[in-house]
Design a protein around this motif. Structure first.
Motif, PDB file in Angstrom:
ATOM      1  N   ILE A  32       0.843  -1.200   0.000  1.00 61.98           N
ATOM      2  CA  ILE A  32       0.000   0.000   0.000  1.00 61.98           C
ATOM      3  C   ILE A  32       0.875   1.246   0.000  1.00 61.98           C
ATOM      4  N   GLU A  33       1.986   1.196   0.728  1.00 63.85           N
ATOM      5  CA  GLU A  33       2.884   2.360   0.780  1.00 63.85           C
ATOM      6  C   GLU A  33       3.441   2.687  -0.593  1.00 63.85           C
ATOM      7  N   ARG A  34       3.805   1.663  -1.352  1.00 62.24           N
ATOM      8  CA  ARG A  34       4.341   1.887  -2.691  1.00 62.24           C
ATOM      9  C   ARG A  34       3.263   2.415  -3.628  1.00 62.24           C
ATOM     10  N   ALA A  38       3.244   5.986  -5.605  1.00 62.83           N
ATOM     11  CA  ALA A  38       2.985   6.103  -7.043  1.00 62.83           C
ATOM     12  C   ALA A  38       1.867   7.111  -7.302  1.00 62.83           C
ATOM     13  N   LEU A  39       0.843   7.083  -6.469  1.00 68.34           N
ATOM     14  CA  LEU A  39      -0.231   8.069  -6.577  1.00 68.34           C
ATOM     15  C   LEU A  39       0.309   9.480  -6.394  1.00 68.34           C
ATOM     16  N   GLN A  40       1.146   9.648  -5.382  1.00 66.72           N
ATOM     17  CA  GLN A  40       1.713  10.955  -5.077  1.00 66.72           C
ATOM     18  C   GLN A  40       2.640  11.444  -6.194  1.00 66.72           C
ATOM     19  N   CYS A  41       3.347  10.530  -6.834  1.00 69.82           N
ATOM     20  CA  CYS A  41       4.321  10.917  -7.864  1.00 69.82           C
ATOM     21  C   CYS A  41       3.706  11.118  -9.238  1.00 69.82           C
ATOM     22  N   TYR A  42       2.722  10.305  -9.602  1.00 71.31           N
ATOM     23  CA  TYR A  42       2.232  10.318 -10.969  1.00 71.31           C
ATOM     24  C   TYR A  42       0.841  10.909 -11.161  1.00 71.31           C
ATOM     25  N   ILE A  43       0.007  10.860 -10.155  1.00 72.55           N
ATOM     26  CA  ILE A  43      -1.374  11.308 -10.317  1.00 72.55           C
ATOM     27  C   ILE A  43      -1.601  12.689  -9.707  1.00 72.55           C
ATOM     28  N   GLU A  44      -1.134  12.908  -8.475  1.00 74.70           N
ATOM     29  CA  GLU A  44      -1.371  14.189  -7.811  1.00 74.70           C
ATOM     30  C   GLU A  44      -0.780  15.388  -8.548  1.00 74.70           C
ATOM     31  N   PRO A  45       0.399  15.293  -9.177  1.00 74.72           N
ATOM     32  CA  PRO A  45       0.885  16.456  -9.931  1.00 74.72           C
ATOM     33  C   PRO A  45      -0.038  16.859 -11.091  1.00 74.72           C
ATOM     34  N   VAL A  46      -0.685  15.882 -11.695  1.00 71.74           N
ATOM     35  CA  VAL A  46      -1.643  16.192 -12.762  1.00 71.74           C
ATOM     36  C   VAL A  46      -2.816  16.969 -12.188  1.00 71.74           C
ATOM     37  N   LEU A  47      -3.262  16.552 -11.018  1.00 74.51           N
ATOM     38  CA  LEU A  47      -4.386  17.216 -10.364  1.00 74.51           C
ATOM     39  C   LEU A  47      -4.021  18.616  -9.894  1.00 74.51           C
ATOM     40  N   ARG A  74      -9.958   3.450  -4.483  1.00 77.83           N
ATOM     41  CA  ARG A  74      -9.562   2.618  -5.624  1.00 77.83           C
ATOM     42  C   ARG A  74      -8.264   1.873  -5.320  1.00 77.83           C
ATOM     43  N   ILE A  75      -7.317   2.536  -4.671  1.00 77.39           N
ATOM     44  CA  ILE A  75      -6.049   1.888  -4.330  1.00 77.39           C
ATOM     45  C   ILE A  75      -6.284   0.710  -3.388  1.00 77.39           C
ATOM     46  N   LYS A  95      -3.150   6.920   6.535  1.00 72.98           N
ATOM     47  CA  LYS A  95      -2.904   8.197   5.860  1.00 72.98           C
ATOM     48  C   LYS A  95      -3.797   9.273   6.436  1.00 72.98           C
ATOM     49  N   ARG A  96      -3.348  10.518   6.337  1.00 77.85           N
ATOM     50  CA  ARG A  96      -4.161  11.683   6.665  1.00 77.85           C
ATOM     51  C   ARG A  96      -4.523  12.387   5.368  1.00 77.85           C
ATOM     52  N   ARG A  97      -5.581  13.163   5.413  1.00 77.89           N
ATOM     53  CA  ARG A  97      -5.909  13.972   4.236  1.00 77.89           C
ATOM     54  C   ARG A  97      -4.793  14.982   4.036  1.00 77.89           C
TER      55      ARG A  97
END
Length: 179
Positions: A32-34, A38-47, A74-75, A95-97
């Motif tokens: 889950i950490e990985r 991946a979410l933080q590196c690849y998806i959040e910058p797009v958002l 989803r994760i 995780k925290r928001r």
């Protein structure tokens, strides 16, 4: 309204990118950490592209938090029919928001950069001459940052920007406390 449509478009693009990486982000054999990294590196910058110029109202903040929870559910492969509260999902993900806090931090950092440069401050602080429009006044970026950074007037915040170490400490304290 233009900001709201921009944020909606950013949200849609991030969700499309999430779907493209779905096999990686929802893989049970990956920790889950990985997957969160991946979410933080690849998806959040797009958002968050261009988020330094967003004015975040309560409605937009709720939409961004819902998007963050959409990604986490989803994760963790939690179906929409499962009756799990957001707090349970956050605990399960350990995780925290953080999405709105990260956006506020980027806005504050950008404000400090612009104000210390000293060339565009009249645009950032919103001091324009002329008549005010009728109806409810629009929320300004400075108003949102002032409530996020804690008690104090906008003039106090603009004075703190000049001292870089003080400004960084203010941002770090506000980020730790949350929204």
């Amino acid at each position: 309204m233009a900001k709201q449509t921009e944020i909606s478009a950013r949200t849609a693009q991030a969700k499309i990118n999430f779907q493209k990486m779905k096999t990686i982000l929802t893989n049970k054999h990956t920790s889950i950490e990985r997957r969160k990294k991946a979410l933080q590196c690849y998806i959040e910058p797009v958002l968050m592209y261009g988020c330094e110029a967003w004015t975040i109202s309560k409605q937009i903040q709720n939409k961004l938090e819902a998007t963050e929870m959409w990604f986490l559910r989803r994760i963790l492969r939690i179906p929409w029919t499962a009756k799990k509260t957001n707090e349970r999902v956050l605990n399960e993900a350990n995780k925290r928001r953080s999405l709105v806090r990260t956006i506020r931090k980027r806005q504050a950092t950008f404000l400090g950069h612009v104000m210390r440069r000293g060339k565009l401050e009249h645009l950032v602080t919103g001091k324009l001459e002329g008549k005010r429009s009728r109806g409810r006044q629009r929320e300004k970026i400075m108003d949102g940052l002032a409530t996020w950074l804690g008690p104090g007037k906008v003039s106090d915040i603009l004075a703190a920007v000049k001292d870089r170490d003080l400004w960084r400490d203010m941002i770090a304290n506000a980020y730790k406390q949350g929204t």
